[in-house]
Write a protein that holds these residues in place. Sequence first.
Motif, PDB file in Angstrom:
ATOM      1  N   ASP A  33      51.089  -4.297  40.177  1.00 30.10           N
ATOM      2  CA  ASP A  33      51.355  -3.770  38.836  1.00 30.10           C
ATOM      3  C   ASP A  33      51.873  -2.336  38.900  1.00 30.10           C
ATOM      4  O   ASP A  33      51.212  -1.443  39.446  1.00 30.10           O
ATOM      5  N   ASP A  34      53.041  -2.114  38.318  1.00 34.47           N
ATOM      6  CA  ASP A  34      53.687  -0.798  38.407  1.00 34.47           C
ATOM      7  C   ASP A  34      52.896   0.303  37.700  1.00 34.47           C
ATOM      8  O   ASP A  34      52.793   1.418  38.201  1.00 34.47           O
ATOM      9  N   SER A  35      52.357  -0.015  36.511  1.00 33.40           N
ATOM     10  CA  SER A  35      51.619   1.031  35.781  1.00 33.40           C
ATOM     11  C   SER A  35      50.371   1.452  36.567  1.00 33.40           C
ATOM     12  O   SER A  35      50.011   2.629  36.600  1.00 33.40           O
ATOM     13  N   VAL A  36      49.720   0.481  37.206  1.00 37.09           N
ATOM     14  CA  VAL A  36      48.551   0.821  38.028  1.00 37.09           C
ATOM     15  C   VAL A  36      48.998   1.654  39.226  1.00 37.09           C
ATOM     16  O   VAL A  36      48.387   2.682  39.549  1.00 37.09           O
ATOM     17  N   HIS A  37      50.086   1.236  39.871  1.00 41.36           N
ATOM     18  CA  HIS A  37      50.599   2.007  41.028  1.00 41.36           C
ATOM     19  C   HIS A  37      50.891   3.444  40.630  1.00 41.36           C
ATOM     20  O   HIS A  37      50.582   4.384  41.362  1.00 41.36           O
ATOM     21  N   GLU A  38      51.516   3.577  39.456  1.00 41.49           N
ATOM     22  CA  GLU A  38      51.913   4.910  39.003  1.00 41.49           C
ATOM     23  C   GLU A  38      50.675   5.802  38.814  1.00 41.49           C
ATOM     24  O   GLU A  38      50.632   6.949  39.246  1.00 41.49           O
ATOM     25  N   LEU A  39      49.638   5.236  38.169  1.00 42.75           N
ATOM     26  CA  LEU A  39      48.403   6.006  37.951  1.00 42.75           C
ATOM     27  C   LEU A  39      47.751   6.357  39.288  1.00 42.75           C
ATOM     28  O   LEU A  39      47.310   7.500  39.497  1.00 42.75           O
ATOM     29  N   GLU A  40      47.691   5.386  40.188  1.00 47.99           N
ATOM     30  CA  GLU A  40      47.026   5.639  41.477  1.00 47.99           C
ATOM     31  C   GLU A  40      47.770   6.721  42.270  1.00 47.99           C
ATOM     32  O   GLU A  40      47.145   7.620  42.836  1.00 47.99           O
ATOM     33  N   ALA A  41      49.087   6.655  42.259  1.00 47.41           N
ATOM     34  CA  ALA A  41      49.868   7.668  42.996  1.00 47.41           C
ATOM     35  C   ALA A  41      49.694   9.045  42.353  1.00 47.41           C
ATOM     36  O   ALA A  41      49.544  10.068  43.041  1.00 47.41           O
ATOM     37  N   TYR A  42      49.673   9.045  41.024  1.00 45.61           N
ATOM     38  CA  TYR A  42      49.528  10.295  40.277  1.00 45.61           C
ATOM     39  C   TYR A  42      48.192  10.961  40.617  1.00 45.61           C
ATOM     40  O   TYR A  42      48.105  12.169  40.885  1.00 45.61           O
ATOM     41  N   MET A  43      47.113  10.173  40.622  1.00 42.42           N
ATOM     42  CA  MET A  43      45.781  10.739  40.877  1.00 42.42           C
ATOM     43  C   MET A  43      45.612  11.141  42.349  1.00 42.42           C
ATOM     44  O   MET A  43      44.967  12.148  42.646  1.00 42.42           O
ATOM     45  N   ALA A  44      46.170  10.347  43.256  1.00 43.38           N
ATOM     46  CA  ALA A  44      46.077  10.713  44.675  1.00 43.38           C
ATOM     47  C   ALA A  44      46.751  12.069  44.883  1.00 43.38           C
ATOM     48  O   ALA A  44      46.200  12.971  45.532  1.00 43.38           O
ATOM     49  N   ASP A  45      47.913  12.240  44.276  1.00 44.29           N
ATOM     50  CA  ASP A  45      48.643  13.499  44.408  1.00 44.29           C
ATOM     51  C   ASP A  45      47.875  14.655  43.751  1.00 44.29           C
ATOM     52  O   ASP A  45      47.780  15.750  44.305  1.00 44.29           O
ATOM     53  N   LEU A  46      47.310  14.378  42.577  1.00 47.46           N
ATOM     54  CA  LEU A  46      46.578  15.421  41.846  1.00 47.46           C
ATOM     55  C   LEU A  46      45.416  15.972  42.676  1.00 47.46           C
ATOM     56  O   LEU A  46      45.118  17.160  42.642  1.00 47.46           O
TER      57      LEU A  46
END
Length: 374
Positions: A33-46
Motif C-alpha cells: 500500500d502506497d499510503s502506508v509506505h509513504e507514512l512509514e518512510a516519512y516517520m523513519a526519516d523524521l
Amino acid sequence: MFDLTSDTATQPTDEMFDLMKTASRGDDVFSQDDSVHELEAYMADLLGHEAALFGTSGTMTNQLGLRCWLLHPPQSVLCDSRAHVHVHECGGIAYHSQAAVYPVVPSNGSYLTKEDVEANISTDTLCGAPTKVISLENTLNGTIMPIEEIARISQLARSRGIKMHLDGARLFEASQATGVSMKEYGQHFDSVSVCLSKGAGAPIGSILISTKAVIQHARHLRKLMGGGWRQAGMLAKTAQHCIETIVPTMPRTHALTRRLADGLVDIGFKLLVPCHTNMIFIDFKPLTVATLAVPLWEQHKIKISNTPGASICRIVLHYQITAEAVDNFLVLATEIAAKNKIAKLNSDDSAICSRSSSVASSFTDLSAAYPSVQ
Ligand SMILES: Cc1ncc(COP(=O)(O)O)c(C=O)c1O
C-alpha cells in the motif's frame, strides 16, 4: 462536550473522512500500500532511522519493538516503575517475550537518571535475568525527560551492549514543547514507538521505527499477533495529514494546559506532577466525592476521569479542547473551592509541585488516576 479524560478522545473530523477517499487501497499484509509506505518512510526519516512499521496501537508497537530485542530468555527490561510498557500493557513483556521487568523508581521523583539505571542493571547470568533493553518513556505522565539525561543513559547502554527502546507515545508533545527535534531524540534509541492517535489526533495507529532488519522481523511478529491489516491506506493517509497539521498546534494546547494548571494552583489546588505539556494531575482530596459527580461537570460541558473512590484526577488537553473549556473548568473549580473552603489546602505541606517547579520534590504514585483510561 469537552472530553478531558485523554488525548485519545479526539474525534475524527469530516475532513479526515474526505481524505480517506484519496488514499491508496493496497494490501498492507503484503506491504503493497502506497499510503502506508509513504507514512512509514516519512516517520523513519523524521526519527533518523532506516525503516518503520505502521501498527494498530501503541501497545502493539511497543511490544513488537521490545520482542525484537528479547530473543534469548532469560532476559529483562529495565524501565521506570510507572512505565506504560510495564503497568498498562497487560503483562505483555512476560507474555510475548518471556522476559522479566526490573521497574525502577526515579530517585529525583520525576525521571530516571543514568545513576538510577546503572544501579539497577542486571548482569547476573546465573540467578538473574540480565538487562537486555532499557525502555524509556517520553513524555511520561505529561512530563518531559531532559535530552541530556537520555543521552547519558544511552551512552551507558551502548557501552554495556544494552538496547535502548523509547515509548514515544507522546514524543511529538516533548519535541514541540522543547524544540528538540524528533531526529535528535531518535538518535539515542535502537527502536522507537510513536502513537499517532493521541495528541497527534489520528483516529487509529502507532508506528515502530528502527533498523530494516528489526522492522522486517516486527512485520512477521505483527502477523503472528493477528495485527496484519489489509487496506490500511486510509488510516495511514489520515495519520500523516494529522502529523503535518495537528502536531504543529501542540504549543497552543500546552499553553492552554499551563493556563488551566496555573488557574487551579491560584484557586488552591495542588499539582501532583509538574505540568510540562498537555497533562495535569491534581488531588481533589479532602473534597467530597460529590465534587467529581459527572452531572456537575457535564453542566459545564466538561468530561473528566471519574474513578469511584479515588480523588486523584488526570486532566488531559488536546487540539479539540478550546479556551472555552478551560474557562468553564476554572469557573466550576472556583465554585467548588469556595463551597469547600479549599484555600486551606494551601497550608498543606504534602504538595508535590508548586506553580513554578519543573521537577517533583518527591515520587507520587498516580496509579489511582489510571483506572482504565489511556
Ligand atoms: C505512554 C503510553 N504508551 C503506550 C500507550 C499505548 O497506546 P494504545 O492505547 O494505542 O495501545 C499509551 C496509551 O495510552 C500510553 O499512554
